[in-house]
Design a protein around this motif. Structure first.
Motif, mmCIF file in Angstrom:
data_model
loop_
_atom_site.group_PDB
_atom_site.id
_atom_site.type_symbol
_atom_site.label_atom_id
_atom_site.label_comp_id
_atom_site.label_asym_id
_atom_site.label_seq_id
_atom_site.Cartn_x
_atom_site.Cartn_y
_atom_site.Cartn_z
ATOM 1 N N MET A 1 11.818 -23.261 -6.532
ATOM 2 C CA MET A 1 11.664 -22.168 -5.575
ATOM 3 C C MET A 1 10.252 -21.596 -5.626
ATOM 4 N N LYS A 2 9.772 -21.166 -4.467
ATOM 5 C CA LYS A 2 8.544 -20.379 -4.448
ATOM 6 C C LYS A 2 8.916 -18.982 -4.908
ATOM 7 N N ALA A 3 8.170 -18.444 -5.841
ATOM 8 C CA ALA A 3 8.535 -17.118 -6.334
ATOM 9 C C ALA A 3 7.342 -16.456 -7.004
ATOM 10 N N LYS A 4 6.984 -15.284 -6.520
ATOM 11 C CA LYS A 4 5.943 -14.485 -7.160
ATOM 12 C C LYS A 4 6.415 -13.038 -7.250
ATOM 13 N N TRP A 5 5.989 -12.398 -8.310
ATOM 14 C CA TRP A 5 6.243 -10.969 -8.454
ATOM 15 C C TRP A 5 4.884 -10.285 -8.520
ATOM 16 N N ILE A 6 4.595 -9.489 -7.499
ATOM 17 C CA ILE A 6 3.338 -8.753 -7.406
ATOM 18 C C ILE A 6 3.598 -7.307 -7.840
ATOM 19 N N THR A 7 2.747 -6.772 -8.713
ATOM 20 C CA THR A 7 2.890 -5.382 -9.140
ATOM 21 C C THR A 7 2.148 -4.445 -8.201
ATOM 22 N N PRO A 8 2.868 -3.518 -7.540
ATOM 23 C CA PRO A 8 2.189 -2.442 -6.811
ATOM 24 C C PRO A 8 1.770 -1.405 -7.850
ATOM 25 N N VAL A 9 0.589 -1.586 -8.385
ATOM 26 C CA VAL A 9 0.194 -0.909 -9.614
ATOM 27 C C VAL A 9 -0.041 0.594 -9.391
ATOM 28 N N VAL A 10 0.308 1.375 -10.407
ATOM 29 C CA VAL A 10 -0.011 2.797 -10.376
ATOM 30 C C VAL A 10 -1.529 2.965 -10.403
ATOM 31 N N THR A 11 -1.986 4.125 -10.025
ATOM 32 C CA THR A 11 -3.400 4.466 -10.149
ATOM 33 C C THR A 11 -3.544 5.490 -11.265
ATOM 34 N N ALA A 12 -4.205 5.092 -12.338
ATOM 35 C CA ALA A 12 -4.425 6.017 -13.454
ATOM 36 C C ALA A 12 -5.414 7.093 -13.020
ATOM 37 N N LEU A 13 -5.037 8.351 -13.237
ATOM 38 C CA LEU A 13 -5.893 9.496 -12.934
ATOM 39 C C LEU A 13 -6.221 10.243 -14.224
ATOM 40 N N ASP A 14 -7.389 10.876 -14.272
ATOM 41 C CA ASP A 14 -7.720 11.684 -15.446
ATOM 42 C C ASP A 14 -7.060 13.059 -15.319
ATOM 43 N N LYS A 15 -7.290 13.925 -16.298
ATOM 44 C CA LYS A 15 -6.601 15.218 -16.315
ATOM 45 C C LYS A 15 -7.007 16.120 -15.161
ATOM 46 N N ASP A 16 -8.138 15.791 -14.539
ATOM 47 C CA ASP A 16 -8.588 16.569 -13.383
ATOM 48 C C ASP A 16 -8.137 15.960 -12.058
ATOM 49 N N GLY A 17 -7.383 14.863 -12.133
ATOM 50 C CA GLY A 17 -6.849 14.250 -10.934
ATOM 51 C C GLY A 17 -7.760 13.253 -10.258
ATOM 52 N N HIS A 18 -8.839 12.854 -10.932
ATOM 53 C CA HIS A 18 -9.741 11.850 -10.374
ATOM 54 C C HIS A 18 -9.394 10.463 -10.915
ATOM 55 N N VAL A 19 -9.781 9.422 -10.195
ATOM 56 C CA VAL A 19 -9.491 8.057 -10.610
ATOM 57 C C VAL A 19 -10.169 7.748 -11.943
ATOM 58 N N ASP A 20 -9.385 7.250 -12.876
ATOM 59 C CA ASP A 20 -9.870 6.852 -14.204
ATOM 60 C C ASP A 20 -10.105 5.342 -14.173
ATOM 61 N N VAL A 21 -11.339 4.939 -13.905
ATOM 62 C CA VAL A 21 -11.638 3.516 -13.717
ATOM 63 C C VAL A 21 -11.308 2.712 -14.972
ATOM 64 N N GLU A 22 -11.743 3.168 -16.125
ATOM 65 C CA GLU A 22 -11.494 2.410 -17.359
ATOM 66 C C GLU A 22 -10.012 2.377 -17.699
ATOM 67 N N GLY A 23 -9.308 3.472 -17.447
ATOM 68 C CA GLY A 23 -7.871 3.486 -17.680
ATOM 69 C C GLY A 23 -7.148 2.490 -16.808
ATOM 70 N N ASN A 24 -7.596 2.370 -15.569
ATOM 71 C CA ASN A 24 -6.989 1.395 -14.664
ATOM 72 C C ASN A 24 -7.251 -0.037 -15.119
ATOM 73 N N LYS A 25 -8.434 -0.301 -15.632
ATOM 74 C CA LYS A 25 -8.742 -1.640 -16.131
ATOM 75 C C LYS A 25 -7.796 -2.023 -17.265
ATOM 76 N N SER A 26 -7.480 -1.066 -18.120
ATOM 77 C CA SER A 26 -6.538 -1.339 -19.217
ATOM 78 C C SER A 26 -5.154 -1.685 -18.678
ATOM 79 N N ILE A 27 -4.745 -1.006 -17.616
ATOM 80 C CA ILE A 27 -3.451 -1.301 -17.005
ATOM 81 C C ILE A 27 -3.440 -2.706 -16.427
ATOM 82 N N TYR A 28 -4.512 -3.091 -15.747
ATOM 83 C CA TYR A 28 -4.579 -4.440 -15.174
ATOM 84 C C TYR A 28 -4.458 -5.493 -16.275
ATOM 85 N N ASP A 29 -5.143 -5.271 -17.377
ATOM 86 C CA ASP A 29 -5.073 -6.230 -18.491
ATOM 87 C C ASP A 29 -3.648 -6.310 -19.048
#
Length: 299
Positions: A1-29
């Motif tokens: 069967m063809k089968a893939k599971w794609i993660t609609p990934v969360v967006t890591a935000l810092d305590k001030d509500g801005h995008v945490d780029v390095e935190g997101n990279k850790s999630i991707y890994d």
């Protein structure tokens, strides 16, 4: 069967509500190391509605560079201002995204003619693969199998759909209507529990959120499907069915998913954008019980 599971990934935000780029990279890994087939940036779970355009661009650029073709990368580029949607879509594709995914305009309940015009115009303006995103509970209207067929037959760059509909019969009808003539058109379910039904019916898998905190379960299920291992698929289905209780912990499921990731040891802040509220102590206890029952954490 063809089968893939794609993660609609969360967006890591810092305590001030801005995008945490390095935190997101850790999630991707974390997701890639646990076998996910792909990542969708800025889907619904990625809080696309709350991130400023410049922060989106910065994360898209850094995410694609960091992932570096290890898995498929799609980017949710919806914006209620049409020209911004076009701009962000082409930006993501220029940065190296494998495709962009766009939900139909929300707030107004639109007639079929308006929805078709939206996607036809978008397909003409976007310079690469475009995936549709059907989520009637959030938009107030449905992308019917007939509408999808029309769009696919007219535009070669409309290559797939995420169908977030609570009735699997709707997704099955898309598979039968569209993939019969356009077998390469990708049909993904938006609910985790429909993964098995989707691929057994000839679909391509799912783009669904449990994989944010249980990637080894999701990727294991996809691998079992690709190997036509029905016994293993049954076992994974039952585990997914158990984990679906996560969505019932609170009315807002994004904070719940982020908290589940923290409980599992993912190094991130469980911060969500307004108006979403963080998980309470009682909700966190319920999350821990669900994860323990599934064998994902110890007591």
């Amino acid at each position: 069967m063809k089968a893939k599971w794609i993660t609609p990934v969360v967006t890591a935000l810092d305590k001030d509500g801005h995008v945490d780029v390095e935190g997101n990279k850790s999630i991707y890994d974390f997701l890639i190391e646990n076998g996910m087939d792909g990542i969708l940036l800025f889907g619904s779970i990625g809080e696309f509605f709350a991130v400023p355009i410049e922060e989106k661009k910065a994360l898209i650029r850094e995410a694609i560079r960091h992932i570096d073709h290890r898995v498929t990368v799609y980017v949710g580029t919806c914006h209620m201002e049409f020209e911004t949607c076009v701009e962000l879509s082409n930006y993501a594709l220029e940065q190296g995204a494998d495709g962009v995914m766009v939900i139909s305009p929300y707030y107004f309940s639109l007639p079929e003619s308006a929805i078709l015009n939206f996607y036809r115009t978008l397909a003409e303006r976007v310079h690469g693969p475009l995936l549709l995103y059907n989520f009637p509970d959030r938009t107030g209207h449905d992308l019917t199998p007939d509408m999808i067929y029309k769009l696919v037959s007219e535009h070669e760059n409309i290559v797939g759909i995420k169908d977030t509909v609570a009735t699997m019969g709707h997704t099955r009808a898309i598979i039968q209507k569209v993939k019969t003539e356009y077998p390469d058109f990708m049909v993904y379910s938006g609910f985790d529990e429909f993964f098995g039904h989707n691929v057994l019916s000839g679909g391509d898998g799912c783009v669904a959120g449990l994989s944010n905190f249980a990637p080894e379960v999701a990727s294991g299920y996809a691998k079992a499907a690709r190997q036509d291992d029905l016994k293993a698929m049954t076992e994974y289905q039952q585990k997914i069915d158990s984990l679906m209780a996560i969505y019932d912990v609170a009315p807002q499921f994004i904070p719940t998913i982020k908290k589940a990731m923290v409980v599992r040891g993912v190094n991130m802040e469980p911060v969500c954008a307004m108006p979403l509220l963080p998980s309470t102590e009682a909700e966190t206890e319920e999350i821990q019980k669900i994860l323990h029952k599934a064998g994902l954490v110890e007591k």
